[in-house]
Write an enzyme that holds these catalytic residues in place. Structure first.
Site, short mmCIF file in Angstrom:
data_model
loop_
_atom_site.label_atom_id
_atom_site.label_comp_id
_atom_site.label_asym_id
_atom_site.label_seq_id
_atom_site.Cartn_x
_atom_site.Cartn_y
_atom_site.Cartn_z
N ASP A 153 0.87 -1.27 -0.24
CA ASP A 153 -0.20 -0.13 0.14
C ASP A 153 1.03 1.28 0.27
O ASP A 153 0.08 2.30 0.59
CB ASP A 153 -0.78 0.13 1.61
N ARG A 164 -0.47 -8.46 -6.72
CA ARG A 164 0.94 -8.89 -7.04
C ARG A 164 1.21 -10.21 -8.23
O ARG A 164 2.39 -10.75 -8.16
CB ARG A 164 0.79 -9.62 -5.65
N LYS A 199 6.07 -10.81 3.01
CA LYS A 199 4.75 -10.81 2.57
C LYS A 199 4.18 -11.66 1.15
O LYS A 199 4.83 -11.09 -0.40
CB LYS A 199 3.24 -9.18 2.20
N HIS A 230 0.75 -13.78 -0.22
CA HIS A 230 -0.16 -13.37 -0.34
C HIS A 230 -0.42 -13.60 -1.75
O HIS A 230 -1.48 -12.78 -1.91
CB HIS A 230 -0.57 -12.45 -0.14
N HIS A 279 1.37 -0.51 5.16
CA HIS A 279 -0.36 -1.51 6.01
C HIS A 279 -0.57 -0.78 6.45
O HIS A 279 0.09 -1.09 8.28
CB HIS A 279 -0.17 -3.14 5.32
N ASP A 321 2.33 -2.74 -4.52
CA ASP A 321 1.23 -3.30 -4.45
C ASP A 321 0.57 -2.68 -5.41
O ASP A 321 -0.92 -2.64 -6.66
CB ASP A 321 0.83 -4.15 -3.92
N ASN A 322 -0.22 -1.44 -5.34
CA ASN A 322 -2.14 -0.36 -4.96
C ASN A 322 -1.93 0.25 -4.48
O ASN A 322 -0.28 0.77 -3.66
CB ASN A 322 -2.84 -1.67 -4.07
#
Ligand SMILES: *[C@@H]1O[C@H](CO)[C@@H](O)[C@H](O)[C@H]1NC(C)=O
Ligand SMILES: *[C@@H]1O[C@H](CO)[C@@H](O)[C@H](O)[C@H]1NC(C)=O
Ligand SMILES: *[C@@H]1O[C@H](CO)[C@@H](O)[C@H](O)[C@H]1NC(C)=O
Ligand SMILES: *[C@@H]1O[C@H](CO)[C@@H](O)[C@H](O)[C@H]1NC(C)=O
Length: 410
Positions: A35, A77, A126, A128, A184, A276-277
């Site tokens: 994030d 991802r 991470k 995920h 995050h 990622d975003n």
């Protein structure tokens, strides 16, 4: 003796050429923020202090227009690690029980293909994404077998894991994926550490200590409120907490790079930093607006020093970029070219030919090489198709492949 045809000699030559390895392995380090947005000196935020990202940016090409195809963790991802958009890799949503999303079993991911191509793969932090068989990292310290706070936010622990990865005696090139869990939010899962886990490891009573972290704290009055966030006291307090965890990640980036430098491999490693975003604020993460999809992107190639510190306006659509996004490859050699040591032109992509000629859509998912492979003829005639043999494709070496310039398939 039977005479061999010219095609055969061509094949032999291609095999020999493709077997030539560079003297030193060339590696890739992919660093991902969770994030993460544009809160860094690099992207002209003057309220936050990010000396390590800024230093990396000084030896990187800095992209201002990089975008993820989906503004959500696992799908983004999965795209990064497969080069395929969601409908092709199957990770339509978050990879957890209740959402029930995983990639299709036959998807050829980066760790899978690189592993097959003799490249050592590692993940710290991470993950995920799943299933495990699609994303098989050789060296893996993730939330799947440890605490996400330790492998994703404890920068001392992460530093030591990078050291462990680099200490392994192995002369293969490596692909190391360091995925921070910072910055995050964590108020929903570990509220005791603050809304962004900004207190975790800061040395205060009950918070534990991260020995390598010097926490930076920010006055909510001093943060820069992005144009898409309402300027309220609550938002400012959130941003101040977010800045503190960005600072932890920033120091972590410094530690990771220092490990590579210490091991003498930094100058043989392509370093990529992205996220990622978008940031977890209104209009950010999970939204299709610019703040949800735009990502920071630094690409640091030791072999392209003349691009260091430059800012590129090129548009980067992130998932396909590993597989030959015209703008990224124009600016930089592709990930796999780097790993394979190939100097071949960036505009080729290899396809395994199905017996009947053109590959079917289903076949493409499993047979498409995720990286532009060496195809010399295409580099001189980028607009035409050619046929060549390659040995470093993820499929048997004698297979004939068709190369063609990249197109925006989906
Ligand atoms: C930061 O600002 C400077 C000066 O306006 C500009 O040249 C540069 O491109 C900006 N950097 C980014 C990453 O936007
Ligand atoms: C996680 O997996 C790695 C193998 O990749 C193993 O070496 C390590 O001990 C595991 N960590 C934990 C906490 O189980
Ligand atoms: C972070 O990791 C280091 C090294 O493993 C450890 O000594 C330290 O206690 C950890 N800090 C926290 C807050 O867990
Ligand atoms: C790093 O590699 C580049 C390109 O191979 C080379 O020009 C440069 O001298 C190297 N720098 C160091 C410090 O070894």
């Amino acid at each position: 003796m039977r005479r061999r045809g010219p095609a055969c000699w061509g094949l032999l030559l291609a095999l020999v050429l493709c077997r030539l390895r560079p003297a030193r392995p060339r590696n890739v380090l992919l660093i991902l923020a969770d994030d993460g947005g544009f809160e860094s000196g690099t992207y002209n935020n003057s309220a936050i202090s990010t000396p390590h990202l800024d230093a990396l940016a000084r030896r990187s090409l800095v992209f201002r227009n990089a975008f993820t195809s989906v503004s959500s963790c696992s799908p983004s991802r999965a795209s990064l690690l497969t080069g395929l958009p969601q409908h092709q890799n199957g990770m339509y949503g978050l990879h957890q029980g209740v959402h029930h999303f995983t990639s299709f079993n036959e998807v050829q991911s980066l760790p899978r293909l690189l592993g097959q191509a003799g490249i050592r793969t590692g993940i710290i932090g991470k993950k995920h994404v799943g299933p495990e068989t699609v994303y098989p990292f050789e060296f893996a310290y993730t939330e799947e077998n440890g605490s996400i706070l330790q492998v994703g936010r404890n920068i001392t622990r992460m530093k030591l894991l990078v050291r462990k990865f680099l200490q392994t005696q192995d002369d293969r090139p490596f692909f190391l994926y360091v995925a921070f869990h910072d910055p995050h939010r964590c108020g929903h899962s570990q509220p005791q550490y603050g809304t962004f886990c900004e207190k975790f490891g800061n040395g205060e009573s009950g918070m534990g200590r991260i020995p390598d972290w010097t926490p930076q704290t920010y006055d909510p009055q001093d943060v820069l409120v992005p144009y898409f966030v309402p300027d309220t006291p609550a938002a400012r307090a959130d941003l101040a907490a977010q800045y503190t965890t960005i600072g932890r990640m920033d120091q972590g980036v410094g530690l990771v790079l220092q490990e590579l430098r210490g091991a003498g491999v930094l100058n043989d490693t392509l370093v990529i930093f992205t996220s990622d975003n978008g940031i977890p604020f209104p209009s950010g993460r999970t939204n299709l607006y610019w703040p949800g999809t735009a990502e920071p992107l630094l690409v640091s190639s030791p072999e392209h020093m003349k691009r260091w510190g430059q800012v590129s306006e090129a548009y980067i659509s992130r998932p396909p970029s590993w597989t030959g996004s015209p703008s990224l490859t124009r600016a930089m050699p592709s990930l796999a070219q780097r790993l394979s040591g190939s100097r071949a032109g960036p505009s080729c992509r290899c396809w395994r030919q199905s017996p009947s000629g053109a590959p079917s859509l289903a076949a493409r998912v499993t047979t498409r090489s995720p990286w532009p492979t060496p195809c010399a003829p295409c580099t001189t005639r980028p607009s035409t198709s050619c046929t060549t043999s390659i040995s470093r494709c993820p499929f048997p070496s004698t297979r004939t492949s068709t190369c063609r310039p990249p197109s925006r398939t989906s």
